[in-house]
Design a protein around this motif. Structure first.
Motif, PDB file in Angstrom:
ATOM      1  N   MET A   1      -0.700  -8.488   6.649  1.00  0.00           N
ATOM      2  CA  MET A   1      -0.071  -7.727   5.580  1.00  0.00           C
ATOM      3  C   MET A   1      -0.431  -8.374   4.254  1.00  0.00           C
ATOM      4  N   LEU A   2      -0.559  -7.562   3.267  1.00  0.00           N
ATOM      5  CA  LEU A   2      -0.950  -8.036   1.939  1.00  0.00           C
ATOM      6  C   LEU A   2       0.243  -8.577   1.164  1.00  0.00           C
ATOM      7  N   PRO A   3       0.090  -9.734   0.544  1.00  0.00           N
ATOM      8  CA  PRO A   3       1.203 -10.250  -0.258  1.00  0.00           C
ATOM      9  C   PRO A   3       1.422  -9.464  -1.554  1.00  0.00           C
ATOM     10  N   ALA A   4       0.354  -8.788  -2.053  1.00  0.00           N
ATOM     11  CA  ALA A   4       0.471  -8.043  -3.310  1.00  0.00           C
ATOM     12  C   ALA A   4      -0.672  -7.038  -3.426  1.00  0.00           C
ATOM     13  N   LEU A   5      -0.467  -6.043  -4.275  1.00  0.00           N
ATOM     14  CA  LEU A   5      -1.521  -5.094  -4.651  1.00  0.00           C
ATOM     15  C   LEU A   5      -1.490  -4.935  -6.162  1.00  0.00           C
ATOM     16  N   SER A   6      -2.661  -4.756  -6.736  1.00  0.00           N
ATOM     17  CA  SER A   6      -2.733  -4.414  -8.151  1.00  0.00           C
ATOM     18  C   SER A   6      -3.444  -3.073  -8.271  1.00  0.00           C
ATOM     19  N   TYR A   7      -3.308  -2.445  -9.417  1.00  0.00           N
ATOM     20  CA  TYR A   7      -3.827  -1.093  -9.604  1.00  0.00           C
ATOM     21  C   TYR A   7      -4.124  -0.889 -11.089  1.00  0.00           C
ATOM     22  N   THR A   8      -5.210  -0.169 -11.341  1.00  0.00           N
ATOM     23  CA  THR A   8      -5.642   0.109 -12.716  1.00  0.00           C
ATOM     24  C   THR A   8      -6.137   1.543 -12.783  1.00  0.00           C
ATOM     25  N   ALA A  82       5.588  -3.256   4.104  1.00  0.00           N
ATOM     26  CA  ALA A  82       4.944  -1.979   4.419  1.00  0.00           C
ATOM     27  C   ALA A  82       5.715  -0.808   3.807  1.00  0.00           C
ATOM     28  N   VAL A  83       7.036  -0.870   3.864  1.00  0.00           N
ATOM     29  CA  VAL A  83       7.862   0.180   3.249  1.00  0.00           C
ATOM     30  C   VAL A  83       7.544   0.262   1.755  1.00  0.00           C
ATOM     31  N   LEU A 131      -5.108  -0.872   5.203  1.00  0.00           N
ATOM     32  CA  LEU A 131      -4.747  -2.216   4.750  1.00  0.00           C
ATOM     33  C   LEU A 131      -3.507  -2.742   5.467  1.00  0.00           C
ATOM     34  N   ILE A 132      -2.602  -1.837   5.826  1.00  0.00           N
ATOM     35  CA  ILE A 132      -1.337  -2.274   6.421  1.00  0.00           C
ATOM     36  C   ILE A 132      -1.215  -1.952   7.904  1.00  0.00           C
ATOM     37  N   MET A 133      -2.007  -1.009   8.403  1.00  0.00           N
ATOM     38  CA  MET A 133      -1.833  -0.556   9.782  1.00  0.00           C
ATOM     39  C   MET A 133      -2.081  -1.634  10.846  1.00  0.00           C
ATOM     40  N   PRO A 134      -3.070  -2.512  10.725  1.00  0.00           N
ATOM     41  CA  PRO A 134      -3.257  -3.517  11.787  1.00  0.00           C
ATOM     42  C   PRO A 134      -2.017  -4.380  12.015  1.00  0.00           C
ATOM     43  N   GLU A 135      -1.371  -4.768  10.956  1.00  0.00           N
ATOM     44  CA  GLU A 135      -0.179  -5.618  11.075  1.00  0.00           C
ATOM     45  C   GLU A 135       1.004  -4.821  11.627  1.00  0.00           C
ATOM     46  N   ILE A 136       1.152  -3.596  11.166  1.00  0.00           N
ATOM     47  CA  ILE A 136       2.225  -2.728  11.669  1.00  0.00           C
ATOM     48  C   ILE A 136       2.047  -2.517  13.167  1.00  0.00           C
ATOM     49  N   ASP A 137       0.825  -2.221  13.572  1.00  0.00           N
ATOM     50  CA  ASP A 137       0.542  -2.020  14.995  1.00  0.00           C
ATOM     51  C   ASP A 137       0.748  -3.300  15.801  1.00  0.00           C
ATOM     52  N   ALA A 138       0.269  -4.420  15.296  1.00  0.00           N
ATOM     53  CA  ALA A 138       0.378  -5.692  16.018  1.00  0.00           C
ATOM     54  C   ALA A 138       1.837  -6.091  16.230  1.00  0.00           C
ATOM     55  N   LEU A 139       2.682  -5.803  15.264  1.00  0.00           N
ATOM     56  CA  LEU A 139       4.104  -6.157  15.359  1.00  0.00           C
ATOM     57  C   LEU A 139       4.941  -5.034  15.977  1.00  0.00           C
TER      58      LEU A 139
END
Length: 163
Positions: A1-8, A82-83, A131-139
């Motif tokens: 899971m990603l600790p942060a995201l940035s956007y521009t 993830a939420v 970006l988030i699905m592998p961790e969601i699936d693994a857990l």
């Protein structure tokens, strides 16, 4: 899971439009109770005609009232991160569609952020969800858990009893 995201934003805006979008983003962000850091926008530091922001999604550790750091249960952190990630994507998509522009989403790493996908006039590129699905699936986090607001509130109260 990603600790942060940035956007521009990829499009430039006039100063007054930037100000209006920053306010609109704050209003939209206030509709959600964030796990770590809320969605927010500002004029980009390098190009003030662009919008940009950074949202921290996970905690890993939380400092208690005595200043002692304690580890956050990893599954809880991933679930709540993830939420917030999904909510962030929805809010970026809303603004993108409403104002007809594109976001570039990044993983904020040094020496420069890594571009990972775009939101184009409200359409979220599927690779952003990857970006988030592998961790969601693994857990084995379920869709029900992702949508269970009572569970989310319980986790917030468990990890942040002082709030």
């Amino acid at each position: 899971m990603l600790p942060a995201l940035s956007y521009t934003s990829l499009e430039e805006f006039e100063d007054d439009y930037i100000e209006a979008l920053v306010e609109e983003a704050a209003d939209v962000a206030s509709e959600h109770v964030w796990w770590n850091q809320p969605f927010s926008l500002s004029a980009d530091k390098r190009n003030p005609n662009l919008l940009s922001g950074l949202t921290k999604l996970m905690h890993r550790y939380i400092e208690d009232s005595t200043g002692e750091a304690r580890k956050v249960e990893y599954r809880d952190d991933v679930l709540m991160g993830a939420v917030d990630t999904l909510t962030l994507f929805e809010m970026l998509a809303f603004l993108s569609k409403e104002h007809e522009f594109t976001w570039q989403v990044f993983i904020p790493i040094e020496p420069r952020p890594k571009p990972v996908g775009r939101i184009i006039e409200g359409e979220i590129e599927p690779k952003l969800f990857e970006l988030i699905m592998p961790e969601i699936d693994a857990l084995e986090i379920t869709e029900k858990e992702l949508n269970d607001t009572k569970l989310h509130q319980t986790l917030r109260e468990t990890h942040f009893p002082q709030r």
